[in-house]
Design an enzyme around this catalytic site. Structure first.
Site, PDB file in Angstrom:
ATOM      1  N   ALA A 153       0.790  -1.210   0.086  1.00 29.22           N
ATOM      2  CA  ALA A 153      -0.041   0.005  -0.064  1.00 29.22           C
ATOM      3  C   ALA A 153       0.698   1.199   0.080  1.00 29.22           C
ATOM      4  CB  ALA A 153      -1.071   0.090   1.235  1.00 29.22           C
ATOM      5  N   ALA A 154       1.956   1.453   0.572  1.00 30.55           N
ATOM      6  CA  ALA A 154       2.764   2.525   0.906  1.00 30.55           C
ATOM      7  C   ALA A 154       3.299   3.050  -0.601  1.00 30.55           C
ATOM      8  CB  ALA A 154       3.912   2.218   1.809  1.00 30.55           C
ATOM      9  N   PRO A 155       3.229   4.490  -0.739  1.00 27.28           N
ATOM     10  CA  PRO A 155       3.208   5.357   0.227  1.00 27.28           C
ATOM     11  C   PRO A 155       1.728   5.878   0.516  1.00 27.28           C
ATOM     12  CG  PRO A 155       3.839   6.525  -1.915  1.00 27.28           C
ATOM     13  CD  PRO A 155       3.714   4.835  -2.041  1.00 27.28           C
ATOM     14  N   GLY A 156       0.839   5.432  -0.073  1.00 34.52           N
ATOM     15  CA  GLY A 156      -0.560   5.935   0.296  1.00 34.52           C
ATOM     16  C   GLY A 156      -1.520   6.656  -0.781  1.00 34.52           C
ATOM     17  N   GLY A 157      -1.105   6.877  -2.018  1.00 33.54           N
ATOM     18  CA  GLY A 157      -1.981   7.197  -3.003  1.00 33.54           C
ATOM     19  C   GLY A 157      -3.016   6.619  -3.301  1.00 33.54           C
ATOM     20  N   LYS A 158      -3.085   5.210  -3.578  1.00 35.70           N
ATOM     21  CA  LYS A 158      -4.052   4.394  -3.852  1.00 35.70           C
ATOM     22  C   LYS A 158      -4.792   4.038  -2.766  1.00 35.70           C
ATOM     23  CE  LYS A 158      -1.324   2.381  -7.740  1.00 35.70           C
ATOM     24  NZ  LYS A 158      -0.011   3.031  -7.438  1.00 35.70           N
TER      25      LYS A 158
ATOM     26  N   ASP B  17       4.545  -9.174   5.221  1.00 36.76           N
ATOM     27  CA  ASP B  17       5.098  -9.523   3.836  1.00 36.76           C
ATOM     28  C   ASP B  17       3.652  -9.960   3.228  1.00 36.76           C
ATOM     29  OD1 ASP B  17       5.777 -11.133   1.256  1.00 36.76           O
ATOM     30  OD2 ASP B  17       7.505 -11.843   2.548  1.00 36.76           O
TER      31      ASP B  17
ATOM     32  N   ASP C 162      -0.493  -3.545  -6.088  1.00 39.47           N
ATOM     33  CA  ASP C 162       0.512  -2.810  -6.944  1.00 39.47           C
ATOM     34  C   ASP C 162       1.750  -3.117  -6.749  1.00 39.47           C
ATOM     35  OD1 ASP C 162       1.339  -0.739  -8.563  1.00 39.47           O
ATOM     36  OD2 ASP C 162       1.454   0.944  -6.784  1.00 39.47           O
TER      37      ASP C 162
ATOM     38  N   CYS D 261       4.194  -0.464 -12.360  1.00 39.04           N
ATOM     39  CA  CYS D 261       4.742   0.901 -13.022  1.00 39.04           C
ATOM     40  C   CYS D 261       5.839   0.430 -14.019  1.00 39.04           C
ATOM     41  CB  CYS D 261       4.882   1.875 -12.188  1.00 39.04           C
ATOM     42  SG  CYS D 261       6.373   1.628 -10.881  1.00 39.04           S
TER      43      CYS D 261
END
Length: 340
Positions: A144-149, A194, A212, A265
């Protein structure tokens, strides 16, 4: 482990041609990358892609509609000297066409109040929009980090569902928690694990999962030029192995008919077509789901790379090219858990 990596390496390796070495030298990328682009796109379009790595990508403001109306925020920022252009396929996001010297986009009062998240470009909005189209339940954001999604997911399912946001890297978790706090989203549960072992954390199934995946980041060369040379073909094989393990383990957490969005990405077929094809070949309980909505003209995944033939269902998956879409290189594939 070493045997598995070497097997992957043998399957994904394609010997660079003289033309690839020529392009590698001229455009400062590794030879295997140049060879890949030529094979995927042809020489002429490969050069267009390589040239696009030199072009800056405009950052994007995604409005936190839990706190502010998009037009109100737009007016407020434009009064400070920003010039914003609404994203044509998502009305709550704006591309920053121009910004004042002060304040920077990440230092405005509006940013500090949590009125928006600052994305490096618009591509990262895509998997969230596809995964939550007409859906309002719980979501697992596995890396999840850094948090945009995460914060976007929380906004999308607000009032109906929770986002279970997990990451393995502690320093990145601090950033994740910081953005959750700043944007005042309250329907997020954070875990440190993990993702390959996350079933030990959550004793439940999910209808929606976002993976992601940690990847080479090859699609982000325009903002991180070091990625031109950072990942050797052996290191790429290590990443591919981890990506397969992540996707395979997380599918086990899906409810029947649940959907996982696998995103990277990276424009590399090794990290996309190869990974998903391996999963489809290994499992009989998963299928590719087409995007539930067409936001704009996506490119499809490819059918063949070198001696590798990929699963025909992968035509339903989405790839964004820097030279075509004006974004980072980015991919998303939706996989549905089928009933056994």
């Amino acid at each position: 482990m070493e045997e598995e990596v070497l097997k992957i390496l043998k399957e994904i390796f394609v010997k660079p041609s003289e033309k690839a070495f020529e392009l590698s030298s001229k455009y400062r990328v590794l030879p295997y990358m140049a060879e890949r682009y030529v094979r995927m796109l042809g020489e002429e379009e490969a050069v267009e892609l390589l040239k696009s790595f030199e072009k800056p990508v405009k950052p994007v403001i995604r409005v936190n509609t839990l706190l502010v109306d998009p037009d109100t925020l737009k007016s407020s920022l434009e009064a400070k000297g920003f010039r914003l252009e609404r994203i044509s396929w998502f009305e709550n996001a704006f591309k920053i066409q121009e910004a004042p010297e002060q304040p920077s986009p990440g230092a405005t009062i509006e940013y500090l109040k949590g009125y928006y998240y600052l994305h490096r470009d618009s591509s990262s909005l895509l998997p969230v929009l596809l995964l939550t189209h007409e859906y309002k339940g719980d979501v697992l954001d596995a890396c999840a980090a850094p948090g945009g999604k995460t914060t976007f997911l929380a906004e999308r399912v607000h009032g109906k569902g929770f986002v279970y946001a997990n990451d393995l890297v502690l320093r990145r978790l601090r950033s994740l928690i910081g953005h959750i706090t700043r944007m005042r989203v309250e329907n997020v549960v954070v875990s440190w694990s993990d993702a390959r072992k996350i079933s030990k954390v959550f004793n439940r199934k999910f209808e929606r999962i976002l993976l992601d995946a940690p990847c080479s980041g090859e699609g982000r060369i325009s903002v991180d030029p070091g990625r031109r040379f950072r990942t050797s073909i052996y290191e790429l094989a290590l990443m591919v192995k981890r990506e397969i393990e992540l996707l395979d383990s997380l599918i086990n957490l899906l409810d029947d008919d649940g959907i996982i969005a696998y995103s990277t990405c990276s424009i590399a077929p090794e990290e996309n077509e190869y990974v998903v094809s391996k999963i489809l070949g290994k499992r009989s309980d998963v299928e590719v789901a087409p995007p539930p909505v067409k936001l704009f003209n996506y490119s499809s995944w490819i059918k063949k790379y070198g001696d590798l033939l990929f699963h025909e269902e992968l035509e339903k998956c989405v790839r964004l090219w820097p030279h075509v879409h004006g974004t980072f290189g980015f991919t998303t594939c939706l996989l549905r858990k089928t009933r056994r």
